[in-house]
Write a protein that holds these residues in place. Structure first.
Motif, PDB file in Angstrom:
ATOM      1  N   VAL A  83       1.255  -1.023   0.424  1.00 11.27           N
ATOM      2  CA  VAL A  83      -0.260   0.106   0.274  1.00 11.27           C
ATOM      3  C   VAL A  83       0.902   0.908  -0.309  1.00 11.27           C
ATOM      4  N   ASN A  84       0.511   2.543  -0.952  1.00 16.87           N
ATOM      5  CA  ASN A  84       1.047   3.745  -0.705  1.00 16.87           C
ATOM      6  C   ASN A  84      -0.358   4.338  -0.879  1.00 16.87           C
ATOM      7  N   VAL A  85       0.844   5.879  -0.730  1.00 14.29           N
ATOM      8  CA  VAL A  85      -0.614   7.015  -0.743  1.00 14.29           C
ATOM      9  C   VAL A  85       0.111   7.683  -1.826  1.00 14.29           C
ATOM     10  N   GLY A  86      -0.213   8.811  -3.133  1.00 17.37           N
ATOM     11  CA  GLY A  86       0.138   9.374  -3.844  1.00 17.37           C
ATOM     12  C   GLY A  86      -0.203   8.833  -4.889  1.00 17.37           C
ATOM     13  N   LEU A  87      -0.088   9.798  -6.077  1.00 21.95           N
ATOM     14  CA  LEU A  87      -0.399   9.804  -7.058  1.00 21.95           C
ATOM     15  C   LEU A  87       0.647   9.069  -8.029  1.00 21.95           C
ATOM     16  N   PRO A  88      -0.580   8.769  -9.250  1.00 26.10           N
ATOM     17  CA  PRO A  88       0.032   7.709 -10.222  1.00 26.10           C
ATOM     18  C   PRO A  88       1.376   8.257 -10.877  1.00 26.10           C
ATOM     19  N   ALA A  89       2.215   7.516 -10.820  1.00 20.35           N
ATOM     20  CA  ALA A  89       3.289   7.385 -11.306  1.00 20.35           C
ATOM     21  C   ALA A  89       4.256   6.369 -12.304  1.00 20.35           C
ATOM     22  N   ALA A  90       4.640   6.915 -12.858  1.00 21.20           N
ATOM     23  CA  ALA A  90       5.890   5.778 -13.435  1.00 21.20           C
ATOM     24  C   ALA A  90       7.527   4.641 -12.914  1.00 21.20           C
ATOM     25  N   THR A  91       7.729   6.099 -11.795  1.00 18.90           N
ATOM     26  CA  THR A  91       8.832   5.550 -10.897  1.00 18.90           C
ATOM     27  C   THR A  91       8.146   5.171  -9.618  1.00 18.90           C
ATOM     28  N   PRO A  92       9.160   4.107  -9.771  1.00 24.55           N
ATOM     29  CA  PRO A  92       8.851   3.697  -7.650  1.00 24.55           C
ATOM     30  C   PRO A  92       8.877   4.768  -6.981  1.00 24.55           C
ATOM     31  N   GLN A  93       7.665   4.103  -6.052  1.00 22.11           N
ATOM     32  CA  GLN A  93       7.257   5.082  -4.639  1.00 22.11           C
ATOM     33  C   GLN A  93       7.182   4.383  -3.207  1.00 22.11           C
ATOM     34  N   ALA A  94       7.677   5.449  -2.466  1.00 24.90           N
ATOM     35  CA  ALA A  94       7.389   4.476  -0.759  1.00 24.90           C
ATOM     36  C   ALA A  94       5.891   3.917  -0.774  1.00 24.90           C
ATOM     37  N   ALA A  95       6.362   2.653  -0.401  1.00 22.57           N
ATOM     38  CA  ALA A  95       5.332   2.179   0.199  1.00 22.57           C
ATOM     39  C   ALA A  95       5.465   1.119   1.950  1.00 22.57           C
ATOM     40  N   VAL A  96       4.592   0.409   1.506  1.00 21.85           N
ATOM     41  CA  VAL A  96       4.507  -1.000   2.778  1.00 21.85           C
ATOM     42  C   VAL A  96       3.809  -2.188   2.619  1.00 21.85           C
ATOM     43  N   THR A  97       4.458  -3.051   2.899  1.00 20.12           N
ATOM     44  CA  THR A  97       4.656  -4.385   2.169  1.00 20.12           C
ATOM     45  C   THR A  97       4.241  -4.965   3.498  1.00 20.12           C
ATOM     46  N   LYS A  98       2.656  -6.268   3.224  1.00 21.16           N
ATOM     47  CA  LYS A  98       3.256  -7.007   4.515  1.00 21.16           C
ATOM     48  C   LYS A  98       2.670  -7.730   3.970  1.00 21.16           C
ATOM     49  N   GLN A  99       3.285  -9.489   4.567  1.00 23.52           N
ATOM     50  CA  GLN A  99       3.322 -10.433   4.674  1.00 23.52           C
ATOM     51  C   GLN A  99       2.299 -11.004   5.023  1.00 23.52           C
ATOM     52  N   VAL A 100       0.984 -11.920   4.753  1.00 22.59           N
ATOM     53  CA  VAL A 100       0.491 -12.818   5.782  1.00 22.59           C
ATOM     54  C   VAL A 100       0.133 -13.770   5.052  1.00 22.59           C
ATOM     55  N   PRO A 101       1.093 -14.935   5.815  1.00 21.67           N
ATOM     56  CA  PRO A 101       1.740 -16.090   5.355  1.00 21.67           C
ATOM     57  C   PRO A 101       0.404 -17.109   5.657  1.00 21.67           C
ATOM     58  N   LYS A 102       0.376 -18.421   5.294  1.00 19.76           N
ATOM     59  CA  LYS A 102       0.204 -19.562   4.897  1.00 19.76           C
ATOM     60  C   LYS A 102      -1.678 -19.305   5.516  1.00 19.76           C
ATOM     61  N   VAL A 103      -2.639 -18.377   4.644  1.00 21.50           N
ATOM     62  CA  VAL A 103      -3.936 -18.758   4.422  1.00 21.50           C
ATOM     63  C   VAL A 103      -4.717 -19.606   4.003  1.00 21.50           C
TER      64      VAL A 103
END
Length: 133
Positions: A83-103
């Protein structure tokens, strides 16, 4: 709601935030814009697994995202939600990733991601959901 998740997935497609953390409920902030980035998340996009997605700022401007993930397969899967908060961009933006294991197969779970970085120019929440091996 799924249409919105698919639309957000397409916008976030260029964003980075991959994590090489071991399985667990940990979150990993991505580097700030302009900083070296990790490779994009790898996996199979599954926007249809996401429901009840909410991303809102509190009174101080700190964003939190919540939602539910459903495993419609016949085997356990690990989801990766970025998830990130920003405007659409062609370059990578700061984001947070969460792993939700073994569903488990046919199962579902909820997630919460806190302290989502916000681009300097502001913007809206974007989400990407993939399954990893």
């Amino acid at each position: 709601m799924r249409f919105a998740a698919v639309a957000l997935l397409l916008v976030l497609g260029a964003c980075s935030g991959g994590s090489s953390e071991p399985a667990g409920q940990a979150t990993t902030p991505a580097p700030a814009a302009g900083a070296p980035t990790n490779p994009p998340p790898t996996g199979t996009p599954v926007p249809e697994a996401l429901s009840d997605f909410r991303c809102e700022a509190d009174g101080t401007g700190t964003y939190t995202a919540t939602g539910a993930l459903a495993n419609d397969t016949k085997a356990p899967v690990t989801f990766q939600v970025t998830v990130n908060v920003g405007l659409p961009a062609a370059t990578p933006q700061a984001a947070v990733t969460k792993q939700v294991p073994k569903v488990k197969a046919g199962g579902s779970t909820t997630f919460e991601i806190v302290k989502i970085p916000v681009a300097a120019e502001g913007g809206t929440c974007h989400v990407q959901v993939v399954t990893t091996k």
